[in-house]
Design an enzyme around this catalytic site. Structure first.
Site, short mmCIF file in Angstrom:
data_model
loop_
_atom_site.label_atom_id
_atom_site.label_comp_id
_atom_site.label_asym_id
_atom_site.label_seq_id
_atom_site.Cartn_x
_atom_site.Cartn_y
_atom_site.Cartn_z
N LYS A 28 36.34 26.49 47.23
CA LYS A 28 35.14 26.61 46.39
C LYS A 28 34.88 25.37 45.52
O LYS A 28 33.73 25.04 45.27
CB LYS A 28 35.26 27.84 45.47
CG LYS A 28 35.21 29.18 46.19
CD LYS A 28 35.24 30.30 45.15
CE LYS A 28 35.40 31.65 45.79
NZ LYS A 28 35.40 32.74 44.82
N ASP A 64 29.68 34.40 41.87
CA ASP A 64 30.78 35.26 41.39
C ASP A 64 30.45 35.83 40.01
O ASP A 64 30.71 37.01 39.74
CB ASP A 64 32.09 34.47 41.30
CG ASP A 64 32.78 34.34 42.65
OD1 ASP A 64 32.52 35.18 43.53
OD2 ASP A 64 33.59 33.41 42.82
N1 LIG Z 1 35.99 40.63 43.41
C1 LIG Z 1 35.54 39.43 43.81
O1 LIG Z 1 34.43 39.28 44.34
C2 LIG Z 1 36.39 38.21 43.57
C3 LIG Z 1 35.81 36.93 43.54
C4 LIG Z 1 36.64 35.83 43.29
C5 LIG Z 1 38.01 36.01 43.10
N2 LIG Z 1 38.52 37.26 43.15
C6 LIG Z 1 39.97 37.49 42.93
O2 LIG Z 1 40.31 36.92 41.68
C7 LIG Z 1 41.68 36.51 41.69
C8 LIG Z 1 41.77 35.09 41.15
O3 LIG Z 1 41.03 34.21 41.99
P1 LIG Z 1 40.79 32.69 41.53
O4 LIG Z 1 39.95 32.06 42.57
O5 LIG Z 1 40.36 32.62 40.11
O6 LIG Z 1 42.30 32.13 41.66
P2 LIG Z 1 42.95 30.87 40.93
O7 LIG Z 1 41.92 29.85 40.60
O8 LIG Z 1 44.12 30.49 41.78
O9 LIG Z 1 43.51 31.46 39.53
C9 LIG Z 1 44.61 32.34 39.52
C10 LIG Z 1 44.84 32.82 38.08
O10 LIG Z 1 45.92 33.77 38.11
C11 LIG Z 1 46.90 33.39 37.16
N3 LIG Z 1 48.22 33.81 37.60
C12 LIG Z 1 48.76 33.71 38.85
N4 LIG Z 1 50.02 34.19 38.85
C13 LIG Z 1 50.28 34.60 37.57
C14 LIG Z 1 51.42 35.19 36.93
N5 LIG Z 1 52.56 35.46 37.62
N6 LIG Z 1 51.33 35.49 35.62
C15 LIG Z 1 50.20 35.24 34.92
N7 LIG Z 1 49.09 34.67 35.47
C16 LIG Z 1 49.13 34.36 36.78
C17 LIG Z 1 46.79 31.89 37.09
O11 LIG Z 1 47.42 31.43 35.90
P3 LIG Z 1 48.06 29.92 35.83
O12 LIG Z 1 46.90 28.99 35.63
O13 LIG Z 1 48.98 29.99 34.66
O14 LIG Z 1 48.77 29.70 37.14
C18 LIG Z 1 45.27 31.72 37.10
O15 LIG Z 1 44.73 31.99 35.83
C19 LIG Z 1 42.15 36.68 43.14
O16 LIG Z 1 42.86 37.89 43.23
C20 LIG Z 1 40.86 36.77 43.95
O17 LIG Z 1 41.00 37.52 45.13
C21 LIG Z 1 37.76 38.37 43.36
#
Ligand SMILES: NC(=O)c1ccc[n+]([C@@H]2O[C@H](COP(=O)([O-])OP(=O)(O)OC[C@H]3O[C@@H](n4cnc5c(N)ncnc54)[C@H](OP(=O)(O)O)[C@@H]3O)[C@@H](O)[C@H]2O)c1
Length: 238
Positions: A28, A64
């Site tokens: 993205k 989103d």
């Molecule tokens: N429903 C929908 O349409 C939709 C749309 C987009 C995304 N999503 C979902 O949203 C989630 C995040 O997506 P993203 O694109 O934002 O991912 P991303 O950019 O990789 O961000 C991941 C986030 O999770 C945190 N995290 C990961 N492991 C962790 C842990 N053990 N403890 C605390 N925090 C943790 C990370 O913190 P750090 O920075 O500290 O690593 C970061 O804030 C995914 O599950 C995705 O499937 C859903």
């Protein structure tokens, strides 16, 4: 698809006459550089999830945030602040921008504070909270949103103590695999209202579909049933 294949993939879709495409993790952010124009949603989110091809050019937007907002409304909840966002990744930034646009006070907390500060620098008005204060902050929170990947299939659960929450708190999760996360169940057990992540996925797809096909789809129970059929309901796969 590996990151190095992204440019060829987008060019290929354009040259083959496709109307557009959705883009997902991990492409993205990188796809911004391949867009000829970006709308405000993509600029503010720092990422695009929806591409529209017009006359050989690529227009990028990010749905989103608007998808999240539409889902909360669809579930009958009001968008009143203050909001607290758990996480500072791509989903968090898109949702934070959309909530700001709704006039809400928005605070972001993240395990890695530097990432929350980077998000806040990109979106003036966002407040940053240290991760260890997330539960205490509930006393001043009307909308709590999990945007971390915790609770997602294959990831550890998001443990959260809702003791400080007031009874009107709305708890939303963007995770949609499983459909129902432990985070939401814990909130519901305390009598709090909850919003699942699948609706955001469905609503974020609406603008792209409308641009490509000239028909605006309605997110209804039939669509929910069709899409959710292949997704486990709970984290234990049931
Ligand atoms: N429903 C929908 O349409 C939709 C749309 C987009 C995304 N999503 C979902 O949203 C989630 C995040 O997506 P993203 O694109 O934002 O991912 P991303 O950019 O990789 O961000 C991941 C986030 O999770 C945190 N995290 C990961 N492991 C962790 C842990 N053990 N403890 C605390 N925090 C943790 C990370 O913190 P750090 O920075 O500290 O690593 C970061 O804030 C995914 O599950 C995705 O499937 C859903």
């Amino acid at each position: 698809m590996p990151p190095e294949g992204l440019a060829d993939a987008v060019r290929g879709l354009v040259s083959e006459g496709y109307a557009g495409a959705n883009v997902t993790i991990p492409h993205k952010e990188a796809v911004l550089a391949l867009c000829d124009s970006l709308d405000d949603s993509a600029r503010r989110a720092g990422a695009a999830n929806t591409l529209v091809f017009e006359g050989g050019t690529v227009r990028g937007s990010n749905t989103d945030g608007s998808g999240f907002i539409a889902n909360v409304r669809d579930q009958g909840e009001l968008l009143t602040g203050p909001a607290l966002i758990l996480g500072a990744g791509g989903a968090a930034r898109a949702i934070a921008a959309a909530l700001l646009d709704e006039g809400m006070t928005v605070t972001v907390t993240n395990r890695g504070l530097d990432r929350a500060e980077t998000l806040a620098a990109a979106l003036p008005g966002i407040r940053v909270l240290p991760w260890d204060q997330r539960e205490a902050a509930l006393a001043d929170t009307a909308l709590l949103v999990n945007t971390t990947s915790l609770g997602m299939h294959g990831q550890p659960p998001l443990a959260f103590d809702f003791a400080q929450a007031h009874s009107a708190l709305v708890v939303a999760d963007v995770v949609y695999v499983p459909l129902r996360t432990g985070f939401l169940d814990t909130a519901a057990e305390r009598g709090l209202r909850t919003v699942e992540g699948l609706g955001m996925l469905l609503h974020q797809a609406v603008p792209g579909f409308a641009a490509w096909f000239g028909v605006t789809p309605v997110v209804d129970d039939e669509v929910r049933t069709l899409v959710s059929a292949g997704i486990p309901a709970y984290s234990d796969g049931k």
